[in-house]
Scaffold this motif. Structure first.
Motif, mmCIF file in Angstrom:
data_model
loop_
_atom_site.group_PDB
_atom_site.id
_atom_site.type_symbol
_atom_site.label_atom_id
_atom_site.label_comp_id
_atom_site.label_asym_id
_atom_site.label_seq_id
_atom_site.Cartn_x
_atom_site.Cartn_y
_atom_site.Cartn_z
ATOM 1 N N LYS A 197 -6.222 -20.858 -6.189
ATOM 2 C CA LYS A 197 -6.602 -19.978 -7.328
ATOM 3 C C LYS A 197 -8.254 -20.346 -7.258
ATOM 4 C CE LYS A 197 -2.903 -17.881 -8.558
ATOM 5 N NZ LYS A 197 -2.704 -16.383 -8.074
ATOM 6 N N SER A 198 -8.585 -21.441 -7.020
ATOM 7 C CA SER A 198 -9.972 -21.874 -7.265
ATOM 8 C C SER A 198 -10.819 -21.612 -6.028
ATOM 9 C CB SER A 198 -10.114 -22.998 -7.862
ATOM 10 O OG SER A 198 -9.680 -23.983 -6.854
ATOM 11 N N LEU A 233 -11.647 -19.031 -4.235
ATOM 12 C CA LEU A 233 -12.546 -17.957 -4.133
ATOM 13 C C LEU A 233 -12.597 -17.208 -5.551
ATOM 14 C CD1 LEU A 233 -11.808 -15.624 -1.207
ATOM 15 C CD2 LEU A 233 -13.750 -17.172 -1.297
ATOM 16 N N THR A 234 -13.938 -16.728 -6.087
ATOM 17 C CA THR A 234 -13.951 -16.163 -7.483
ATOM 18 C C THR A 234 -13.379 -14.859 -7.095
ATOM 19 O OG1 THR A 234 -16.078 -15.376 -6.818
ATOM 20 C CG2 THR A 234 -16.063 -17.574 -7.804
ATOM 21 N N PHE A 235 -13.338 -13.876 -8.438
ATOM 22 C CA PHE A 235 -12.829 -12.409 -7.780
ATOM 23 C C PHE A 235 -13.758 -11.819 -7.367
ATOM 24 C CE2 PHE A 235 -12.173 -8.022 -9.393
ATOM 25 C CZ PHE A 235 -10.746 -8.135 -9.060
ATOM 26 N N ASP A 236 -15.160 -11.937 -7.633
ATOM 27 C CA ASP A 236 -16.096 -11.156 -7.051
ATOM 28 C C ASP A 236 -16.326 -11.259 -5.636
ATOM 29 O OD1 ASP A 236 -16.826 -9.967 -9.366
ATOM 30 O OD2 ASP A 236 -18.565 -11.409 -9.750
ATOM 31 N N GLN A 237 -16.236 -12.675 -5.310
ATOM 32 C CA GLN A 237 -16.116 -13.265 -3.823
ATOM 33 C C GLN A 237 -14.969 -12.411 -2.897
ATOM 34 O OE1 GLN A 237 -16.058 -17.514 -4.154
ATOM 35 N NE2 GLN A 237 -17.930 -17.465 -3.290
ATOM 36 N N LYS A 238 -13.638 -12.252 -3.611
ATOM 37 C CA LYS A 238 -12.548 -11.753 -3.234
ATOM 38 C C LYS A 238 -12.933 -10.165 -2.863
ATOM 39 C CE LYS A 238 -9.136 -14.842 -5.265
ATOM 40 N NZ LYS A 238 -7.978 -14.971 -6.296
ATOM 41 N N LYS A 239 -13.482 -9.503 -3.854
ATOM 42 C CA LYS A 239 -13.881 -8.175 -3.761
ATOM 43 C C LYS A 239 -14.751 -7.907 -2.785
ATOM 44 C CE LYS A 239 -15.100 -4.205 -6.590
ATOM 45 N NZ LYS A 239 -15.518 -3.550 -7.719
ATOM 46 N N LYS A 299 -12.624 -22.045 2.766
ATOM 47 C CA LYS A 299 -12.386 -23.350 2.352
ATOM 48 C C LYS A 299 -12.910 -24.077 3.648
ATOM 49 C CE LYS A 299 -9.420 -26.776 0.452
ATOM 50 N NZ LYS A 299 -8.026 -27.119 -0.123
ATOM 51 N N GLU A 307 -4.392 -9.608 -10.050
ATOM 52 C CA GLU A 307 -5.455 -9.991 -11.157
ATOM 53 C C GLU A 307 -5.991 -8.927 -11.829
ATOM 54 O OE1 GLU A 307 -8.078 -13.296 -9.459
ATOM 55 O OE2 GLU A 307 -6.679 -13.124 -7.813
#
Length: 343
Positions: A22-23, A25-31, A237, A299
């Motif tokens: 979960k930690s 990638l941030t949601f913005d990085q995923k987008k 990662k 999410e």
């Protein structure tokens, strides 16, 4: 190679996409990752269509299925890091920041392309974006990338050279010569082996005595790691750790990315050496875009948002096609440019 041997190698049969931490990638990085992978996928699909229409000549090797690798590494890179790859190169160009317009124009042999229409799919470059080319000679880019890393150490500019190559090039002599030199001088070089299981039409099991490419650098003391190349978070990662190793003066690092290409080796390859069910199984259970999309939906990322993003990406690709078609063909005088550099 039949499905059974592929399943034995990576255990994909009926396997759900692996869930990243979960930690990581941030949601913005995923987008951003989803956007970049979609751009590569839609761009390559369109390139395949144009090739079939005769608008792209020469060779054309598509990156469909392998998008998570270059996108995950791209998220981990720092501004100024350099990259070089082989002929399966469109994805690296787009992630490096080269415009879809310029790449598509080059593919179609137009003057608006990055090599003024003279390089085509395998030979375009952008020193501005620190992308030093796709290269048609198998394994040649590995020694070139090692040279880029040597330049960084010489200049002490804190940059890392990322060198992409496939399992088909892994046993080339110049690869091991590069390993030796990079390890000897502790060069900031990240070697990324994209193991998509087939070198042209030959499965890796039939072509390589080495069964774990991540250990190929061990004789020179180069640490390595095997990574799920269909999982963008896992790639990010591993790349972040490897890049820090290289940047800190510890020398080169090797990442073996286990991945899969959905299309043939090139557009001229019908890929009859594998069963259709093998490709379908990978698409259904391991697709990097669908896996990330499903995770993001948990999410709060809606199907409508995905469709809007996909529509935006398709518009960018179509704009690139229009630009390419409207760009003139190179003038005959271009035959005599970019031949000699006077230093």
């Amino acid at each position: 190679m039949c499905c059974k041997s592929w399943e034995a190698a990576v255990g994909t049969k009926n396997k759900e996409p692996s869930a990243p931490e979960k930690s990581v990638l941030t949601f913005d990085q995923k987008k951003q990752a989803l956007k970049d992978m979609l751009l590569i996928r839609r761009f390559e699909e369109k390139a395949g269509q144009l090739y079939g229409m005769g608008l792209i000549g020469g060779f054309c090797h598509l990156y469909i299925g392998q998008e998570a690798i270059v996108v995950g590494i791209g998220l981990a890179m720092k501004k100024g890091d350099r990259s070089v790859t082989s002929y399966r190169d469109h994805g690296q160009m787009l992630v490096a920041g080269m415009s879809a317009r310029g790449v598509m124009a080059e593919l179609t042999g137009r003057s608006g392309g990055y090599s003024h229409g003279k390089g085509g799919s395998m030979h375009m470059f952008s020193s501005e974006k620190e992308f030093y080319g796709g290269h048609g000679i198998v394994g040649a880019q590995v020694s070139i990338g090692t040279g880029l890393a040597f330049a960084s150490k010489y200049r002490q500019d804190d940059k890392v050279a990322i060198v992409y190559y496939g399992e088909g090039a892994a046993n080339q002599g110049q690869v091991y010569e590069s390993f030796n030199y990079a390890a000897l001088h502790k060069l900031p070089c990240l070697y990324v082996l994209e193991n998509n299981r087939y070198g042209m039409g030959t499965s890796v099991e039939r072509a390589s005595a080495s069964k774990d490419f991540s250990k190929n650098g061990e004789p020179w003391g180069i640490p390595g790691q095997k990574v799920d190349g269909m999982n963008v978070a896992a790639v990010f990662k591993a790349a972040k750790e490897a890049l820090e190793h290289c940047r800190s003066g510890k020398g080169p690092y090797l990442l073996e990315m286990e991945t899969y290409r959905y299309r043939g080796h090139s557009m001229s390859d019908p890929a009859k050496y594998r069963q259709r069910s093998e490709v379908e199984d990978m698409r259904n259970t391991r697709d990097p875009i669908e896996a990330l999309k499903a995770e993001m939906q948990q999410e709060g990322f809606s199907e409508e948002s995905f469709k809007a993003l996909d529509k935006e990406i398709k518009s960018v690709v179509q704009d690139a096609v229009t630009f390419a078609q409207e760009s003139p063909e190179p003038d005959e005088k271009e035959l005599w440019t970019d031949i000699l550099v006077e230093a």
